[in-house]
Design a protein around this motif. Structure first.
Motif, PDB file in Angstrom:
ATOM      1  N   LEU A 139       0.818  -1.208   0.000  1.00  0.00           N
ATOM      2  CA  LEU A 139       0.000   0.000   0.000  1.00  0.00           C
ATOM      3  C   LEU A 139       0.860   1.271   0.000  1.00  0.00           C
ATOM      4  O   LEU A 139       0.648   2.179  -0.812  1.00  0.00           O
ATOM      5  CB  LEU A 139      -0.928  -0.003   1.219  1.00  0.00           C
ATOM      6  N   ILE A 140       1.842   1.332   0.905  1.00  0.00           N
ATOM      7  CA  ILE A 140       2.646   2.546   1.038  1.00  0.00           C
ATOM      8  C   ILE A 140       3.536   2.759  -0.180  1.00  0.00           C
ATOM      9  O   ILE A 140       3.616   3.861  -0.739  1.00  0.00           O
ATOM     10  CB  ILE A 140       3.481   2.496   2.333  1.00  0.00           C
ATOM     11  N   THR A 141       4.215   1.692  -0.601  1.00  0.00           N
ATOM     12  CA  THR A 141       5.125   1.823  -1.747  1.00  0.00           C
ATOM     13  C   THR A 141       4.342   2.069  -3.030  1.00  0.00           C
ATOM     14  O   THR A 141       4.777   2.842  -3.892  1.00  0.00           O
ATOM     15  CB  THR A 141       5.997   0.565  -1.885  1.00  0.00           C
ATOM     16  N   GLY A 142       3.196   1.400  -3.153  1.00  0.00           N
ATOM     17  CA  GLY A 142       2.361   1.628  -4.328  1.00  0.00           C
ATOM     18  C   GLY A 142       1.877   3.062  -4.407  1.00  0.00           C
ATOM     19  O   GLY A 142       1.907   3.693  -5.473  1.00  0.00           O
ATOM     20  N   LEU A 143       1.442   3.609  -3.271  1.00  0.00           N
ATOM     21  CA  LEU A 143       1.001   5.003  -3.234  1.00  0.00           C
ATOM     22  C   LEU A 143       2.132   5.945  -3.612  1.00  0.00           C
ATOM     23  O   LEU A 143       1.950   6.878  -4.419  1.00  0.00           O
ATOM     24  CB  LEU A 143       0.485   5.343  -1.831  1.00  0.00           C
ATOM     25  N   PHE A 144       3.308   5.707  -3.054  1.00  0.00           N
ATOM     26  CA  PHE A 144       4.441   6.582  -3.351  1.00  0.00           C
ATOM     27  C   PHE A 144       4.809   6.532  -4.830  1.00  0.00           C
ATOM     28  O   PHE A 144       5.069   7.575  -5.453  1.00  0.00           O
ATOM     29  CB  PHE A 144       5.647   6.185  -2.503  1.00  0.00           C
ATOM     30  N   SER A 145       4.830   5.350  -5.415  1.00  0.00           N
ATOM     31  CA  SER A 145       5.209   5.230  -6.828  1.00  0.00           C
ATOM     32  C   SER A 145       4.212   5.948  -7.731  1.00  0.00           C
ATOM     33  O   SER A 145       4.599   6.599  -8.711  1.00  0.00           O
ATOM     34  CB  SER A 145       5.333   3.752  -7.225  1.00  0.00           C
ATOM     35  N   VAL A 146       2.924   5.870  -7.401  1.00  0.00           N
ATOM     36  CA  VAL A 146       1.900   6.555  -8.210  1.00  0.00           C
ATOM     37  C   VAL A 146       2.050   8.065  -8.096  1.00  0.00           C
ATOM     38  O   VAL A 146       2.030   8.791  -9.106  1.00  0.00           O
ATOM     39  CB  VAL A 146       0.489   6.119  -7.768  1.00  0.00           C
ATOM     40  N   LEU A 147       2.218   8.565  -6.870  1.00  0.00           N
ATOM     41  CA  LEU A 147       2.361  10.004  -6.676  1.00  0.00           C
ATOM     42  C   LEU A 147       3.631  10.531  -7.343  1.00  0.00           C
ATOM     43  O   LEU A 147       3.629  11.609  -7.948  1.00  0.00           O
ATOM     44  CB  LEU A 147       2.391  10.332  -5.178  1.00  0.00           C
ATOM     45  N   LEU A 148       4.713   9.766  -7.248  1.00  0.00           N
ATOM     46  CA  LEU A 148       5.969  10.192  -7.866  1.00  0.00           C
ATOM     47  C   LEU A 148       5.828  10.252  -9.374  1.00  0.00           C
ATOM     48  O   LEU A 148       6.281  11.210 -10.021  1.00  0.00           O
ATOM     49  CB  LEU A 148       7.087   9.226  -7.470  1.00  0.00           C
ATOM     50  N   TRP A 149       5.186   9.264  -9.956  1.00  0.00           N
ATOM     51  CA  TRP A 149       5.025   9.226 -11.411  1.00  0.00           C
ATOM     52  C   TRP A 149       4.135  10.366 -11.885  1.00  0.00           C
ATOM     53  O   TRP A 149       4.405  11.005 -12.910  1.00  0.00           O
ATOM     54  CB  TRP A 149       4.427   7.886 -11.836  1.00  0.00           C
ATOM     55  N   ARG A 150       3.086  10.656 -11.135  1.00  0.00           N
ATOM     56  CA  ARG A 150       2.147  11.711 -11.556  1.00  0.00           C
ATOM     57  C   ARG A 150       2.766  13.100 -11.452  1.00  0.00           C
ATOM     58  O   ARG A 150       2.474  13.979 -12.266  1.00  0.00           O
ATOM     59  CB  ARG A 150       0.879  11.640 -10.708  1.00  0.00           C
ATOM     60  N   ARG A 151       3.629  13.331 -10.456  1.00  0.00           N
ATOM     61  CA  ARG A 151       4.161  14.674 -10.231  1.00  0.00           C
ATOM     62  C   ARG A 151       5.498  14.921 -10.925  1.00  0.00           C
ATOM     63  O   ARG A 151       5.876  16.069 -11.140  1.00  0.00           O
ATOM     64  CB  ARG A 151       4.321  14.912  -8.726  1.00  0.00           C
ATOM     65  N   ALA A 152       6.214  13.864 -11.254  1.00  0.00           N
ATOM     66  CA  ALA A 152       7.540  14.040 -11.851  1.00  0.00           C
ATOM     67  C   ALA A 152       7.428  14.458 -13.313  1.00  0.00           C
ATOM     68  O   ALA A 152       6.562  13.976 -14.046  1.00  0.00           O
ATOM     69  CB  ALA A 152       8.348  12.749 -11.728  1.00  0.00           C
ATOM     70  N   LYS A 153       8.296  15.337 -13.716  1.00  0.00           N
ATOM     71  CA  LYS A 153       8.395  15.727 -15.114  1.00  0.00           C
ATOM     72  C   LYS A 153       9.720  15.258 -15.721  1.00  0.00           C
ATOM     73  O   LYS A 153       9.816  15.069 -16.919  1.00  0.00           O
ATOM     74  CB  LYS A 153       8.274  17.251 -15.245  1.00  0.00           C
ATOM     75  N   MET A 154      10.706  15.089 -14.858  1.00  0.00           N
ATOM     76  CA  MET A 154      12.020  14.661 -15.329  1.00  0.00           C
ATOM     77  C   MET A 154      11.961  13.187 -15.739  1.00  0.00           C
ATOM     78  O   MET A 154      11.374  12.357 -15.035  1.00  0.00           O
ATOM     79  CB  MET A 154      13.062  14.853 -14.225  1.00  0.00           C
ATOM     80  N   THR A 155      12.567  12.867 -16.852  1.00  0.00           N
ATOM     81  CA  THR A 155      12.494  11.526 -17.409  1.00  0.00           C
ATOM     82  C   THR A 155      13.026  10.477 -16.430  1.00  0.00           C
ATOM     83  O   THR A 155      12.403   9.424 -16.241  1.00  0.00           O
ATOM     84  CB  THR A 155      13.283  11.455 -18.725  1.00  0.00           C
ATOM     85  N   LEU A 156      14.163  10.763 -15.780  1.00  0.00           N
ATOM     86  CA  LEU A 156      14.766   9.786 -14.884  1.00  0.00           C
ATOM     87  C   LEU A 156      13.834   9.438 -13.726  1.00  0.00           C
ATOM     88  O   LEU A 156      13.650   8.268 -13.388  1.00  0.00           O
ATOM     89  CB  LEU A 156      16.097  10.309 -14.342  1.00  0.00           C
ATOM     90  N   MET A 157      13.210  10.447 -13.110  1.00  0.00           N
ATOM     91  CA  MET A 157      12.332  10.180 -11.987  1.00  0.00           C
ATOM     92  C   MET A 157      11.084   9.421 -12.413  1.00  0.00           C
ATOM     93  O   MET A 157      10.581   8.571 -11.681  1.00  0.00           O
ATOM     94  CB  MET A 157      11.954  11.494 -11.291  1.00  0.00           C
ATOM     95  N   LYS A 158      10.564   9.710 -13.577  1.00  0.00           N
ATOM     96  CA  LYS A 158       9.424   8.948 -14.078  1.00  0.00           C
ATOM     97  C   LYS A 158       9.802   7.493 -14.296  1.00  0.00           C
ATOM     98  O   LYS A 158       9.050   6.570 -13.978  1.00  0.00           O
ATOM     99  CB  LYS A 158       8.895   9.570 -15.376  1.00  0.00           C
TER     100      LYS A 158
END
Length: 335
Positions: A256-275
């Motif tokens: 739950l926690i890691t899944g939430l973090f990965s979704v939020l990171l993907w949605r907010r990141a613009k830099m290719t590496l972070m996505k």
């Protein structure tokens, strides 16, 4: 030596570390942790004794543990590769300090210290007859080694650390929490394996009916010091079920926690590496969950269990790399 060669050396060292982690898991899961009852050799030899005279000599020296060539070779192959890894990390250390290159030196120093401690843990694993806390620490040490090497690999490529978006800093507390949760879940998995509790629960989602009424917390999380031999475990079935149940519950929390973090990171990141890191984290997490379920359904098949261990190491590595990106951006802003 130029920096490019050091970068290549760091890459090969990471790959070798991954191989050593796989071999370590295979050794443990084939019950070969005491395949050689001494350290660093095997029955007093630098390789597994194979001739009749050497076998007789080996079994005379260790009458309580007759030679099993398959297990002995599993253990020694792991030691050979681990020894090679130690030499490669020593090379990174000496090149970083004495190679007249402007490269980071703190991490190579930490790597050198950790690999020495890992060797000691490997020795204690044998000499203390698979004492669970040592076995778990050895596993965590290997994963930490991989993560530090990943950070060093990244430090040698500073161009990858540029351009972190400021808006992602709001996710830093969640990134820290996620890293801690993943590390604790891996440690709990190591404790489960070290106490031979991987098959203590064979039903989903948590354990067999009535598991909550049979919890034995005191025994399950006791160090159980003082035994002569810990091979195949010393805990009761209730204690093993307790450990396994906590690992299952931890898996749900981690998902739950890691899944939430990965979704939020993907949605907010613009830099290719972070996505890419966000997608990699989600993919590794999903794979790890599936492998965990298959371990239960298929009753711990060897290759699946080895893969579960290896993917767990990569899950932690991915989180550490992501967290380092946040730290780097914060320091850059402070400067």
């Amino acid at each position: 030596m130029n920096k490019t060669l050091l970068q290549k050396l760091s890459s090969w060292t990471i790959l070798l570390t991954m191989l050593v982690i796989i071999l370590g898991a295979y050794t443990r899961l084939t019950d070969a942790g005491l395949g050689c009852p001494d350290w660093p050799g095997c029955y007093g030899f630098i390789k597994v004794p194979m001739t009749e005279s050497r076998i007789a000599q080996a079994e005379m020296a260790f009458p309580e543990r007759p030679l099993e060539p398959f297990k002995a070779w599993n253990e020694m192959i792991h030691r050979y590769f681990a020894g090679t890894l130690g030499l490669m990390i020593a090379a990174i250390f000496f090149i970083s300090w004495f190679g007249k290159l402007k490269v980071p030196r703190l991490l190579p120093t930490m790597l050198a210290a950790l690999v020495i401690f890992q060797a000691a843990l490997g020795m204690w694993t044998v000499t203390l007859s698979l004492l669970p806390i040592v076995v778990m620490a050895h596993l965590m040490g290997g994963f930490t080694l991989l993560c530090l090497l990943g950070l060093y690999w990244l430090q040698l490529r500073p161009q990858l650390l540029q351009g972190m978006e400021p808006q992602l800093q709001k996710l830093k507390p969640l990134a820290v929490l996620t890293t801690v949760v993943v590390a604790l879940q891996i440690a709990l998995g190591g404790w489960t394996a070290a106490n031979y509790a991987a098959l203590a629960c064979l039903e989903l989602p948590v354990c067999e009916p009535g598991w909550a009424s049979r919890l034995a917390l005191g025994e399950a999380f006791s160090l159980h010091l003082g035994y002569d031999d810990y091979e195949f475990g010393v805990m009761s079935q209730d204690a093993r079920q307790t450990i396994h149940a906590f690992h299952r519950i931890g898996a749900g929390i981690t998902l739950l926690i890691t899944g939430l973090f990965s979704v939020l990171l993907w949605r907010r990141a613009k830099m290719t590496l972070m996505k890419k890191l966000a997608l990699a984290l989600a993919a590794i997490l999903l794979l790890q969950f599936v492998l965990g379920v298959l371990n239960v359904v298929l009753h711990l098949p060897l290759l699946n269990a080895v893969a579960h261990n290896f993917v767990g190491a990569n899950l932690l590595l991915c989180m550490v790399l992501i967290l380092y990106q946040f730290r780097h951006r914060t320091r850059a802003q402070e400067n």
